[in-house]
Design an enzyme around this catalytic site. Structure first.
Site, short mmCIF file in Angstrom:
data_model
loop_
_atom_site.label_atom_id
_atom_site.label_comp_id
_atom_site.label_asym_id
_atom_site.label_seq_id
_atom_site.Cartn_x
_atom_site.Cartn_y
_atom_site.Cartn_z
N GLU A 138 0.91 -1.07 -0.15
CA GLU A 138 0.10 0.10 -0.03
C GLU A 138 0.86 1.29 -0.14
O GLU A 138 2.12 1.25 0.74
CB GLU A 138 -0.97 -0.12 1.32
CG GLU A 138 -1.86 1.23 1.41
CD GLU A 138 -2.48 1.41 2.57
OE1 GLU A 138 -3.33 2.32 2.62
OE2 GLU A 138 -2.10 0.84 3.49
N ASP B 84 11.74 11.93 16.94
CA ASP B 84 10.95 13.35 16.69
C ASP B 84 11.87 14.44 17.54
O ASP B 84 11.88 14.22 18.63
CB ASP B 84 9.36 13.53 16.75
CG ASP B 84 8.95 14.56 16.13
OD1 ASP B 84 9.56 15.84 16.15
OD2 ASP B 84 7.93 14.44 15.90
N ASP C 180 10.60 6.28 14.55
CA ASP C 180 10.30 7.65 14.32
C ASP C 180 10.81 8.48 15.41
O ASP C 180 10.17 8.44 16.42
CB ASP C 180 8.88 8.16 13.93
CG ASP C 180 8.80 9.52 13.70
OD1 ASP C 180 9.51 10.06 13.53
OD2 ASP C 180 7.49 9.96 13.55
#
Length: 256
Positions: free
Chosen positions: A46, A113, A111
């Site tokens: 996807e 950040d 991730d």
């Protein structure tokens, strides 16, 4: 490019040029196809596009690199999200039997950040980044990369700039791609040191003896601590700064 003279209105034209002349379609396809060993691996992947005006388009899928290239040049997405590999083509998710459309594999992604580090940087805040606080990303990368290789044995790790305020790590080993949700949570838990929200004054609780992962992480931090914390961030330059340090320090190691 000088950001001060950048005109956001020029982005659509720049994206057209980027997707036509610069985007690495071949490398992108080669990575996400993993040699084409598994049938329909790439076609069942996807892709989600964020278009102009925050229009979000999910369940995009492509049979090959040419289809991907053609559609990206047509839609010129502002952002591309790489999703899981499903049991069926994502573009057909509405036409398959209910309950049979299931995610099969997905890279293990971390991730990091910069906004999560606002408590320990004074030079910037929020999404702002400078050379001083980027050291935090360097430290995080070195700590996680060592753990992923030595503690878990993951060999294929791709580190990339997130495009805004941090970095992403894509772990691409076959064993990582096939991890269950529970197993992914266990890996994340192993690597988690800071816990609790903003209401928690003390967010780090160290056991005795210190876990080997933390002990090795501390060795990495020690290489950067003096320059980053004492010089660049000045954590002891004012009473307000050292009061904050003392508030986070266990009482049993304080001597007056």
């Amino acid at each position: 490019m000088d950001i001060s003279v950048y005109d956001l209105a020029s982005l659509p034209d720049l994206l057209k040029l980027y997707y036509k002349k610069l985007f690495p379609y071949y490398q992108y396809y080669r990575w996400l196809n993993y040699g084409g060993v598994v049938k329909n691996y790439f076609p069942n992947r996807e892709f989600s596009f964020t278009l102009k005006d925050d229009i979000y388009v999910r369940y995009q899928s492509f049979n090959n690199m040419n289809e991907l290239e053609k559609e990206m040049q047509k839609m010129n997405p502002y952002k591309i999200d790489i999703g899981a590999v499903y049991s069926h083509k994502p573009s057909m998710h509405n036409s398959v039997k209910s309950g049979t459309f299931q995610a099969q594999e997905k890279e293990l992604v971390f991730d990091i950040d910069m906004t999560d580090y606002d408590d320990v940087r004074s030079c910037c805040s929020s999404a702002d980044i400078c050379n001083k606080c980027w050291t935090l990303m360097t430290i995080a990368i070195r700590i996680l990369d060592r753990a992923l290789l030595e503690d878990f044995g993951f060999l294929h790790r791709l580190w990339v700039y997130s495009g805004r305020r941090g970095v992403h790590c894509w772990v691409c080993d076959e064993s990582a791609r096939k991890l269950s949700q529970a197993e992914r949570s266990a890996v994340a838990e192993y690597l988690t040191v800071v816990k609790g929200g903003e209401e928690n004054i003390k967010k780090v609780h160290l056991s005795d003896p210190i876990h080997p992962f933390l002990r090795k992480s501390i060795k990495v931090i020690e290489r950067y601590f003096e320059q980053y914390a004492l010089v660049d961030q000045g954590i002891l330059d004012s009473k307000q700064s050292w009061d904050k340090v003392l508030s986070l320090t266990p009482e049993d190691i304080l001597f007056f």
